[in-house]
Design a protein around this motif. Structure first.
Motif, short mmCIF file in Angstrom:
data_model
loop_
_atom_site.label_atom_id
_atom_site.label_comp_id
_atom_site.label_asym_id
_atom_site.label_seq_id
_atom_site.Cartn_x
_atom_site.Cartn_y
_atom_site.Cartn_z
N SER A 177 12.69 52.16 114.65
CA SER A 177 12.93 52.00 113.19
C SER A 177 12.04 52.58 112.33
O SER A 177 12.01 52.70 111.22
CB SER A 177 12.70 50.38 112.65
OG SER A 177 11.58 50.04 112.80
N TYR A 234 23.78 39.59 114.45
CA TYR A 234 25.03 39.26 113.40
C TYR A 234 25.86 38.52 114.44
O TYR A 234 26.51 37.30 113.93
CB TYR A 234 25.87 40.45 112.99
CG TYR A 234 26.94 40.16 112.20
CD1 TYR A 234 27.10 39.58 110.81
CD2 TYR A 234 28.52 40.46 112.74
CE1 TYR A 234 28.02 39.25 110.49
CE2 TYR A 234 29.48 40.07 112.15
CZ TYR A 234 29.47 39.67 110.83
OH TYR A 234 30.46 39.20 110.04
N THR A 294 17.79 50.12 119.49
CA THR A 294 18.13 50.79 118.19
C THR A 294 18.15 49.74 117.15
O THR A 294 18.58 48.55 117.69
CB THR A 294 19.36 51.84 118.22
OG1 THR A 294 20.33 50.87 118.45
CG2 THR A 294 19.23 52.73 119.27
N ALA A 295 18.22 49.91 115.94
CA ALA A 295 18.23 49.07 114.90
C ALA A 295 19.72 48.72 114.95
O ALA A 295 19.78 47.41 114.44
CB ALA A 295 17.88 49.73 113.34
N ASP A 296 20.58 49.44 115.10
CA ASP A 296 22.14 49.14 115.01
C ASP A 296 22.34 48.20 116.14
O ASP A 296 23.03 47.04 116.07
CB ASP A 296 22.99 50.29 115.51
CG ASP A 296 24.15 50.19 115.27
OD1 ASP A 296 24.82 49.60 114.11
OD2 ASP A 296 25.01 50.46 116.32
N THR A 297 21.76 48.35 117.27
CA THR A 297 21.99 47.17 118.53
C THR A 297 21.42 45.92 118.22
O THR A 297 22.27 45.00 118.44
CB THR A 297 21.42 47.76 119.68
OG1 THR A 297 21.97 49.26 120.19
CG2 THR A 297 21.69 46.62 120.97
N THR A 339 11.76 47.72 117.97
CA THR A 339 12.98 48.22 117.49
C THR A 339 12.78 49.62 117.30
O THR A 339 11.65 49.94 116.32
CB THR A 339 13.78 47.44 116.54
OG1 THR A 339 13.75 45.90 116.84
CG2 THR A 339 14.92 48.00 116.39
N ALA A 391 20.86 44.75 115.33
CA ALA A 391 21.63 43.95 114.07
C ALA A 391 22.93 43.68 114.38
O ALA A 391 23.27 42.61 114.13
CB ALA A 391 22.12 45.11 113.06
N GLN A 392 23.68 44.24 115.49
CA GLN A 392 24.88 43.68 115.94
C GLN A 392 24.61 42.42 116.85
O GLN A 392 25.55 41.49 116.71
CB GLN A 392 25.36 44.90 116.89
CG GLN A 392 26.10 45.87 116.37
CD GLN A 392 26.70 47.00 117.19
OE1 GLN A 392 27.16 46.82 118.17
NE2 GLN A 392 26.77 48.19 116.76
#
Length: 111
Positions: free
Chosen positions: A39, A69, A60-63, A37, A65-66
């Motif tokens: 990061s 979640y 990406t870390a955002d992807t 990732t 995390a989504q």
């Protein structure tokens, strides 16, 4: 890296055990197993030139995390984002352990 990977294996096993014990209680437990990732980890671990990440498109870390979640909301016990990561995670089940450790070490080394 041995301690890092061993701790990841522990967290995965522990998560699966807790999820089993909590089944039917309304409480869910999810292990997020993202693979490489974006990061800063690779730079910190001096792995930018490893076969695992060098020249690879990583999430990406955002992807990550989504995706994690969404898995949590769906009460999934284990979430592995990305088809490549899923294939790699599943392949170790059918590969001799001694070979798995050699392959992983090889991926960690520089090109």
């Amino acid at each position: 890296m041995a301690v890092y990977y061993a701790s990841k294996a522990y967290v995965l096993s522990f998560t699966e055990a807790i999820a089993n014990e909590l089944e039917g209680t309304g409480v869910s437990v999810t292990a997020l197993c993202p693979g490489p990732t974006e990061s800063g980890f690779q730079q910190r671990a001096a792995m930018e030139d490893s076969k695992l990440v060098s020249g690879q498109k990583i999430m990406t870390a955002d992807t990550v995390a989504q995706i994690g979640y969404r898995g949590l909301l769906e009460n999934k016990t284990v979430v592995v984002p990305g088809i490549k990561n899923k294939l790699l995670a599943e392949s170790v089940r059918f590969t001799p352990r001694k070979l798995v450790t050699k392959l992983v070490r090889n991926m960690q080394e520089s090109k």
